[in-house]
Design an enzyme around this catalytic site. Structure first.
Site, PDB file in Angstrom:
ATOM      1  N   ILE A 483       0.801  -0.880  -0.443  1.00 12.63           N
ATOM      2  CA  ILE A 483       0.277  -0.190  -0.017  1.00 12.63           C
ATOM      3  C   ILE A 483       1.106   1.794   0.223  1.00 12.63           C
ATOM      4  CG2 ILE A 483      -2.041  -0.890   1.123  1.00 12.63           C
ATOM      5  CD1 ILE A 483      -0.389  -0.114   3.555  1.00 12.63           C
ATOM      6  N   GLY A 484       1.740   1.237  -0.094  1.00 12.47           N
ATOM      7  CA  GLY A 484       3.793   2.012  -0.546  1.00 12.47           C
ATOM      8  C   GLY A 484       4.444   2.278   0.428  1.00 12.47           C
ATOM      9  N   GLY A 486       6.179  -0.272   1.285  1.00 14.05           N
ATOM     10  CA  GLY A 486       7.576  -0.763   0.288  1.00 14.05           C
ATOM     11  C   GLY A 486       7.450  -2.088   0.524  1.00 14.05           C
ATOM     12  N   ALA A 524      -1.966  -3.641  10.515  1.00 16.24           N
ATOM     13  CA  ALA A 524      -1.408  -3.851  12.293  1.00 16.24           C
ATOM     14  C   ALA A 524       0.247  -3.396  12.237  1.00 16.24           C
ATOM     15  CB  ALA A 524      -1.938  -5.445  12.476  1.00 16.24           C
ATOM     16  N   SER A 525       0.724  -3.144  11.303  1.00 14.88           N
ATOM     17  CA  SER A 525       1.508  -3.126  10.651  1.00 14.88           C
ATOM     18  C   SER A 525       2.834  -4.192  11.217  1.00 14.88           C
ATOM     19  CB  SER A 525       2.639  -1.758  11.766  1.00 14.88           C
ATOM     20  OG  SER A 525       1.870  -0.771  11.562  1.00 14.88           O
ATOM     21  N   THR A 528       5.457  -6.618   7.783  1.00 14.02           N
ATOM     22  CA  THR A 528       6.855  -7.278   7.679  1.00 14.02           C
ATOM     23  C   THR A 528       7.034  -8.617   8.356  1.00 14.02           C
ATOM     24  OG1 THR A 528       7.248  -5.228   7.237  1.00 14.02           O
ATOM     25  CG2 THR A 528       9.123  -6.564   8.159  1.00 14.02           C
ATOM     26  N   GLY A 735       4.971   1.175  10.288  1.00 15.65           N
ATOM     27  CA  GLY A 735       4.451   1.634  10.202  1.00 15.65           C
ATOM     28  C   GLY A 735       3.129   2.298   9.964  1.00 15.65           C
ATOM     29  N   GLU A 736       2.770   2.303  10.996  1.00 14.93           N
ATOM     30  CA  GLU A 736       1.780   2.704  12.100  1.00 14.93           C
ATOM     31  C   GLU A 736       2.146   3.789  12.923  1.00 14.93           C
ATOM     32  OE1 GLU A 736      -1.869   0.534  12.707  1.00 14.93           O
ATOM     33  OE2 GLU A 736      -0.504  -0.334  12.643  1.00 14.93           O
TER      34      GLU A 736
END
Lengths: 777, 154
Positions: A483-484, A486, A524-525, A528, A735-736
């Site tokens: 979603i951007g 990466g 929920a990050s 990865t 991310g969040e």
């Protein structure tokens, strides 16, 4: 530390060429040919009303209109964690903008014109637009049949009230903790609703072919979850439902779960042979997707004169909207974690999910932690200042450390919180108190810690397929969404590291649930960490297949074989170099002309088998609902105009413990992007509703998001790396988190500069200027 | 319906349009050019930016008939042989995330660099002030352009 080839490097994004050349295909870019129909919604103009009648006769006369559907065509409920929604309103509407009917026509224009001609007769009911009003005795009930709604076992609705879920967390002896305190501060903080504002609006196309198979193309963070909910709601088998998710033009949680996508999916089932598209306008995007929940937080904190937090009573009342099938889990997540990144022995948390006649609340980057931290980190600064203890020293002294117990009793994971505090303090030169050279402005500094755990069911899983091609390039087949952030690049890096194939030779496509293996959702990050573990296992599976084949054919000891530079090599025989491209599809020819081996196809799967939601409903003790926390610290320097109240961010630093930054530049990208998104929520964004529950600013003219002119003058991203033991190469999600500290650090900086404490978001120029005027009087 | 012709990415195209059709819809739905994106339909977001005779315009606010006998360039039109140096810099500096706003921003900056090969940071900011990006925080976009234009000065 082990030296990696691709991990921890600023590897070029593998989706760059596509996105920068205009080649990337998003949902609205797909052509469906001449048999495409367009849907337009008829939406409620009332916040709460009984639908008395729907008259479609005039609408049907519009040229190009094919059919019109209403709630009676689709009496199905759906929902992620709690089934409290219908595809179209049934007998009642519960917010302004709720879908009542859909016009399906040959052109978008015809559908729109006809939708405006559908006449809905309402019998208005009292509307509850504020969560505190909704809690009051005698408040109008949004869902009188709440007791019948299916939900996950860790939700606790209160039938007969507007409470959809009440997460209680209790630890230690709260009264004893307050009795030990030398100082107690009690106050209330409020946070309004916010919109995600991905630049791509939601779009979905459903097609039900003549064989009875449903395909949905959807701008989504959650293709597999969507397939599951479509299958459940529409009564179809999972193999007959296919969700294809092309590139997504921004998500931020707004495209998680299922919102409008179920409408074209359902419409398609009644339009066999056609494709039917629903593309939201910007106004619909604001009004009828998930919104970030509003909050009223009541915080009571006790501290000893030495500066130790002795007790925390945190009551958080959430304006969750008309349907909470996803939003209730925001409430749940924060109800477990509202101590912030602190060690506190005596805790009471009440996180209350309340139905209101406003649009449904749901996932938004930060998943409730931004809202919670605005109050808590404001409060922490105030308490430290009242005690005359440096606020950073106060935070350091109370910071949670590895092995400390969280509010629900589980142990805190390894983390670099103290290192983050130190690095941010240094980067922002905290001790230095600059004085403005301009008599009309003042300068202030603000600080905030943050933490967040992925909120997910204990069995949320990821999986990966990996196949080699003839030239030793790889197709990595996974179902998370880039979603951007990466994601595709980082997953390629993980496979690359293990298989010695450069990421530029690894193709990762957006998913198709028919061909790609299961992934819970890109939320929920956790992607990865979770998908990364699955990819790592798939790569290891491929490596084992390769090495065992070479061992079998060449009779070399398995433990001496390894991969390097796209070849199998042997530690004992430097002359042995077998390029992967020579055999990963075709196999290895032996002396008698026969071939051994064959195409290398691998798989990997990950589920956090230690996670459990079996906590006691009254205390949340027991269980292990959160897999781990990511922590960090941030600070900023602002300049405030004393006449206009305008706040300018001069410098900001944010440190986050990524465990291991698999691609540091992508981590820095999350920091610059997330910080600006967070700063906007505190400086100017704000959803404004009128007294009848209608959103007043559903567009980018009236709901301002940051432009290039609004960027802080200096941003210092700092990466800390205390490995996550169960993360891929030690990584955890970030991310969040990068937007979490923005609001409290602005509030803290405003107080630092002006001596004024603002306890409600947003902290606009107008609000600051008015507070300054009031102070002068 | 009216038949109009204009140069689209160096090719003369003809198409029948209604008088009220906007250029964005005609490019996407009738001419198969998909890089201009729709984000707001009212000129707020800039995702539909195209070059009209070299000037960056919002194709959602331009009527298709206004393009008659003019030249329209989209990102497809500058990516045929190889990427421009600006596009390469965007990849190198991670100046995009989801990519939805990228075509519009690239064209807005392409216009800027035509007029100001060595722009100041303020000029860069102003050139894309009408192009919303929700992902990057804009900083990586500034970095790419500053690095690119500094290099050209060598």
């Amino acid at each position: 530390m082990k030296e990696y080839t691709y991990i921890g490097k600023d590897v070029t994004r593998i989706d760059g060429l596509e996105k920068i050349s205009g080649a990337a295909i998003y949902g609205d870019d797909i052509d469906f040919g001449a048999n495409l129909l367009h849907a337009e919604l008829v939406s409620s103009t009332e916040a709460h009303a009984i639908i008395k009648s729907i008259d479609i006769s005039e609408a049907l006369k519009v040229k190009g209109v094919y059919k019109i559907f209403t709630g009676k065509d689709f009496p199905y409920k759906f929902g992620l964690y709690m089934k409290d929604r219908f595809i179209f309103a049934q007998d009642k509407v519960r917010f302004v903008g709720e879908q009542i009917a859909a016009v399906v026509a040959r052109t978008p224009g015809a559908a729109k014109r006809a939708a405006a001609l559908v006449k809905v007769e309402y019998e208005p009911l009292p509307a509850v637009l504020d969560q505190m009003d909704a809690l009051a005795d005698g408040a109008t009930l949004l869902h009188p049949d709440l007791e019948n709604y299916p939900h996950v076992p860790w939700f606790f609705p209160k039938p007969g009230t507007n409470v959809a879920h009440w997460r209680k967390t209790r630890k230690g002896d709260l009264e004893g903790g307050f009795a030990q305190a030398d100082y107690i501060l009690e106050d209330t903080y409020t946070v309004p609703r916010y919109a995600h504002c991905a630049i791509e609006t939601h779009v979905a196309v459903g097609k039900f072919d003549y064989s009875g198979r449903l395909t949905v193309w959807s701008s989504s963070q959650s293709p597999h979850t969507q397939r599951h909910l479509f299958a459940e709601a529409l009564g179809l088998g999972h193999k007959d439902v296919r969700v294809i998710a092309p590139h997504v033009g921004g998500g931020f949680g707004g495209k998680a779960g299922v919102t409008m996508e179920i409408i074209p999916a359902a419409l398609a089932t009644k339009l066999k042979g056609y494709a039917v598209k629903l593309r939201y306008s910007r106004e619909q995007e604001f009004i009828n997707t998930y919104q970030r929940l509003g909050v009223v937080a009541k915080i009571k904190m006790g501290v000893s004169k030495e500066g130790k937090i002795t007790a925390l009573d945190h009551k958080i009342y959430w304006d969750a909207g008309a349907y909470v099938e996803y939003g209730a889990n925001v409430v749940n997540a924060v109800g477990l974690s509202a101590i912030g990144p602190y060690k506190i022995d005596n805790v009471s948390i009440d996180s209350v999910c309340i139905y209101t006649n406003l649009p449904p609340g749901g996932a938004y980057r930060g998943f409730g932690y931004s809202e919670m931290l605005f109050g808590l980190e404001s409060h922490v600064t105030r308490v430290a200042n009242e005690l005359g203890i440096d606020q950073i020293e106060f935070r350091r002294n109370n910071a949670i450390r590895v092995g400390d117990t969280t509010a629900y009793g589980a142990k805190m994971n390894p983390n670099g919180l103290l290192e983050c505090i130190d690095k941010v303090t240094k980067a922002i030169d905290w001790e230095h108190r600059p004085v403005s050279q301009n008599p009309n402005t003042v300068i202030g500094k603000g600080f905030s810690l943050f933490w967040k755990a992925p909120a997910m069911p204990p069995n949320a899983s990821s999986s990966a397929f990996l196949k080699f091609n003839e030239d030793s390039s790889i197709n990595l087949i996974i179902s998370g969404m880039d979603i951007g952030q990466g994601y595709q690049t980082v997953m390629a890096q993980i496979a690359a590291e293990i298989l010695s194939v450069p990421p530029s030779k690894i193709r990762v496509e957006t998913p198709d649930t028919d061909r790609n293996p299961y992934e819970w959702q890109t939320v929920a990050s956790h992607i990865t960490w979770s998908s990364g573990n699955a990819v790592k296992k798939a790569a290891i599976d491929a490596r084992e297949q390769i090495l065992s084949l070479v061992h079998r054919v060449y009779n070399l000891p398995l433990e001496e074989l390894y991969l390097q530079d796209e070849a199998v090599k042997c530690t004992q025989d430097p002359r042995f170099v077998l390029p992967l491209k020579d055999f990963v599809v075709d196999g290895i020819m032996t002396k008698d002309g026969t071939f051994k081996g064959g195409p290398i196809n691998a798989r990997g799967m990950f589920m956090p088998e230690f996670s459990s939601t079996n906590g006691d409903p009254e205390t949340s003790q027991g269980g292990h609902p959160n897999v781990h926390y990511t922590v960090g610290a941030a600070a900023l320097t602002v300049e405030i105009d004393k006449d206009t109240g305008k706040i300018k961010v001069l410098k900001t630093a944010l440190a986050i413990d990524a465990g291991k930054a698999l691609n540091p530049d992508l981590v820095r990208g999350q920091i610059t992007g997330g910080l600006l998104q967070g700063l906007a929520t505190v400086l100017y964004e704000d959803m404004r509703y009128d007294a009848k529950g209608k959103l007043l600013n559903p567009n980018f003219t009236d709901y301002k998001i940051p432009t290039a002119m609004d960027v802080p003058e200096e941003i210092i991203p700092i990466i800390v790396e205390v490995p996550q033991p169960d993360g891929p190469f030690g990584a955890r999600g970030i991310g969040e988190h990068t937007m979490l500290p923005a609001a409290p650090m602005i509030a803290n900086a405003v107080e630092d500069a002006l001596g004024i404490r603002i306890k409600s978001m947003p902290i606009t120029a107008e609000k600051v200027a008015m507070a300054l005027l009031a102070k002068k009087k | 319906m009216k038949e109009i012709s204009f140069m689209l990415n160096s090719e003369l195209r003809s198409v029948s349009v209604e008088p009220n059709e906007v250029l964005l819809d005609v490019l996407r739905d009738k001419l198969g050019v998909k890089s201009p994106k729709c984000g707001c339909e009212r000129g707020d977001c800039g995702a539909c930016t195209v070059l009209l005779d070299g000037k960056a315009v919002r194709s959602c606010l331009v009527l298709a008939v206004e393009a008659e006998n003019h030249s329209i360039i989209t990102v497809e039109g500058i990516s045929v042989e190889k990427l421009s140096a600006l596009q390469e810099a965007f990849i190198q500096f991670n100046s995009f995330q989801c990519g939805y706003c990228a075509p519009g921003i690239i064209l807005a900056v392409t216009e800027l660099l035509q007029a100001h090969p060595k722009p100041t940071l303020e000029q860069i900011k102003e050139s894309i002030a009408g192009n919303l990006c929700r992902c990057t925080g804009y900083t990586p976009i500034f970095d790419a352009i500053m690095a690119l234009t500094k290099e050209e000065g060598k």
